[in-house]
Write a protein that holds these residues in place. Structure first.
Motif, mmCIF file in Angstrom:
data_model
loop_
_atom_site.group_PDB
_atom_site.id
_atom_site.type_symbol
_atom_site.label_atom_id
_atom_site.label_comp_id
_atom_site.label_asym_id
_atom_site.label_seq_id
_atom_site.Cartn_x
_atom_site.Cartn_y
_atom_site.Cartn_z
ATOM 1 N N LEU A 7 0.573 -1.357 -0.204
ATOM 2 C CA LEU A 7 0.232 0.104 0.357
ATOM 3 C C LEU A 7 1.143 1.414 -0.313
ATOM 4 N N VAL A 8 2.024 1.098 1.097
ATOM 5 C CA VAL A 8 3.107 2.442 0.605
ATOM 6 C C VAL A 8 3.709 2.355 -1.118
ATOM 7 N N TRP A 9 4.420 1.260 -0.599
ATOM 8 C CA TRP A 9 5.416 0.967 -1.549
ATOM 9 C C TRP A 9 4.928 0.367 -2.945
ATOM 10 N N PRO A 10 4.141 -0.408 -3.866
ATOM 11 C CA PRO A 10 3.767 -1.515 -4.187
ATOM 12 C C PRO A 10 4.699 -2.097 -4.426
ATOM 13 N N LEU A 11 6.247 -1.803 -5.637
ATOM 14 C CA LEU A 11 7.300 -2.417 -5.823
ATOM 15 C C LEU A 11 7.247 -3.052 -5.259
ATOM 16 N N VAL A 12 7.892 -2.936 -3.914
ATOM 17 C CA VAL A 12 8.838 -3.648 -2.639
ATOM 18 C C VAL A 12 7.386 -4.860 -1.624
ATOM 19 N N GLY A 13 6.590 -4.509 -1.965
ATOM 20 C CA GLY A 13 5.512 -5.621 -2.057
ATOM 21 C C GLY A 13 5.429 -6.591 -2.221
ATOM 22 N N LEU A 14 5.409 -6.116 -3.902
ATOM 23 C CA LEU A 14 5.950 -7.207 -4.608
ATOM 24 C C LEU A 14 6.835 -8.071 -4.704
ATOM 25 N N GLY A 15 8.031 -7.144 -4.352
ATOM 26 C CA GLY A 15 9.645 -7.878 -3.554
ATOM 27 C C GLY A 15 9.065 -8.793 -3.340
ATOM 28 N N PHE A 16 8.368 -8.349 -2.197
ATOM 29 C CA PHE A 16 8.197 -9.239 -0.773
ATOM 30 C C PHE A 16 7.869 -10.822 -1.045
ATOM 31 N N GLY A 17 6.870 -10.496 -1.761
ATOM 32 C CA GLY A 17 5.519 -11.718 -2.430
ATOM 33 C C GLY A 17 6.816 -11.832 -3.099
ATOM 34 N N LEU A 18 7.238 -12.046 -4.143
ATOM 35 C CA LEU A 18 8.672 -12.408 -5.211
ATOM 36 C C LEU A 18 9.259 -13.490 -4.055
ATOM 37 N N GLY A 19 9.226 -12.902 -3.073
ATOM 38 C CA GLY A 19 10.870 -13.536 -1.860
ATOM 39 C C GLY A 19 10.231 -14.720 -1.386
ATOM 40 N N CYS A 20 8.737 -14.921 -0.909
ATOM 41 C CA CYS A 20 7.921 -15.446 -0.206
ATOM 42 C C CYS A 20 7.650 -16.764 -0.970
ATOM 43 N N LEU A 21 7.719 -16.513 -2.594
ATOM 44 C CA LEU A 21 7.170 -17.192 -3.425
ATOM 45 C C LEU A 21 8.312 -18.288 -3.482
#
Length: 397
Positions: free
Chosen positions: A183-197
């Motif tokens: 919600l604050v940094w969409p690209l950071v959240g996207l990277g976090f999700g890819l790391g978990c994936l």
């Protein structure tokens, strides 16, 4: 094993389609149409009143997206006999569960994207973005929604092994942290999700009992939803006496005849008709509460009262094919009179609940003329339905 999952998926669709036809009937679709229309209209009216500095919007959107991520769980379609029948093929079962994972992931991603679309207008009220940055922000959130849902389902897929620690973290912590960053940094959240994936647990032996338990829990929730609309053999209900309802049943009888007792008890005990009446009444109260246009509000009040009456009238013939009511020497004229008394009391309660809910129109300045008009028109409609419409329907049958 992949072909086994495809065959089970087709059989599963056929079984669900049988229930979906009963759930989404004409009346329920009309009710949903008005319900979602009223919610969307009220949501559009409420959005301009949200101040750009409202602090509570961020926690609200975060809680909403985290909750929506829980929808669309892993569907493995395993059967209770699989731990015995498929045990020799456990090593080849990865293809089966991989197909189940992909099938569940795409369904879950669509649900997450739908929840994100609903929350975006509210989120953009407090997020100051330029015209050039808006597409990138929305694209980042869309990607984060897909990746977070994919990672959440992958964690459920990996929990089929013996080591099932940290289930609460993967189910609630992963979406909560991921959406907080997105919600604050969409690209950071996207990277976090890819790391978990990309995270993968060491290979473990398959726990068939755990897989069967998860699938049974998922199907039980689905069957309980279907059971609200029709009888589902897979759901075994428990019979409990509710003494607090006994006074309401006596009041619903309305007369001393045996037909009064039979209709009152039957309506309360009948799962299909009784639950349908109260569900339709609840939907009517929600719709009329959110519709703020006076003439449309009044029209919907009258329409829902008619819909409830049309659902109850066929209950008059509930006992025509049962021999026991015909064995007793009951006068023929007592049956229509008893059912008319039942309809009069039932529709009076339903109309009162819907009318009270409709008084939300003009909450800032209460419209007495609208409230009085709804009471008068609802009373006239209940009288006409019992006096004339009920006779016509009974004779037509």
């Amino acid at each position: 094993m992949r072909d086994l999952f495809i065959a089970r998926k087709q059989r599963h669709f056929t079984q669900l389609l049988k229930y979906w036809r009963l759930v989404f009937n004409d009346h329920f679709i009309i009710a949903l149409f008005f319900l979602f229309g009223a919610l969307a209209y009220r949501y559009a009216q409420w959005l301009p009143t949200v101040a750009p500095t409202a602090w509570w919007v961020w926690p609200l959107v975060l809680a909403w997206l985290t909750l929506v991520t829980q929808a669309g769980q892993l569907a493995t379609l395993v059967q209770p006999a699989d731990p015995v029948v498929l045990l020799p093929q456990t090593s080849a079962a990865q293809g089966y569960f991989r197909a189940a994972f992909y099938y569940s992931a795409w369904r879950g991603i669509l649900l997450s994207e739908a929840g994100l679309v609903v929350s975006l207008p509210l989120l953009l009220r407090v997020k100051d973005l330029s015209a050039s940055a808006l597409p990138w922000y929305v694209a980042g959130l869309v990607g984060a929604a897909a990746v977070l849902k994919w990672g959440w389902l992958k964690s459920a897929y990996q929990q089929l092994s013996f080591q099932r620690r940290g289930v609460a973290w993967w189910q609630w912590g992963l979406p909560l942290v991921g959406w907080s960053l997105s919600l604050v940094w969409p690209l950071v959240g996207l990277g976090f999700g890819l790391g978990c994936l990309l995270f993968k647990k060491p290979a473990q032996a398959l726990d068939w009992r755990h897989a069967v338990a998860l699938e049974q829990q998922r199907m039980d929730r689905l069957y309980r939803f279907f059971n609200l609309f029709t009888d589902v053999p897979a759901v075994q209900g428990k019979i409990r006496r509710r003494k607090w309802l006994q006074g309401g049943v006596r009041w619903l009888q309305g007369g001393p005849s045996a037909w009064d007792y039979l209709y009152a008890q039957g309506l309360v005990r009948n799962v299909e008709v009784g639950n349908l009446v109260w569900r339709l009444t609840a939907v009517a109260m929600v719709v009329t509460y959110f519709i703020t246009v006076p003439w449309l509000n009044t029209l919907l009040v009258l329409l829902f009262i008619y819909l409830v009456a049309s659902q109850v009238i066929p209950f008059y013939h509930q006992y025509d094919q049962i021999v026991f009511p015909h064995l007793f020497p009951l006068p023929a004229a007592t049956q229509p009179a008893a059912f008319r008394r039942l309809m009069n009391r039932l529709l009076s309660v339903v109309a009162a609940l819907i009318v009270v809910a409709s008084w939300s129109v003009g909450r800032t300045s209460f419209l007495w003329w609208h409230a009085g008009g709804n009471v008068l028109l609802a009373g006239i409609e209940v009288w006409l339905l019992n006096r004339y419409y009920l006779k016509v329907r009974i004779k037509k049958k």
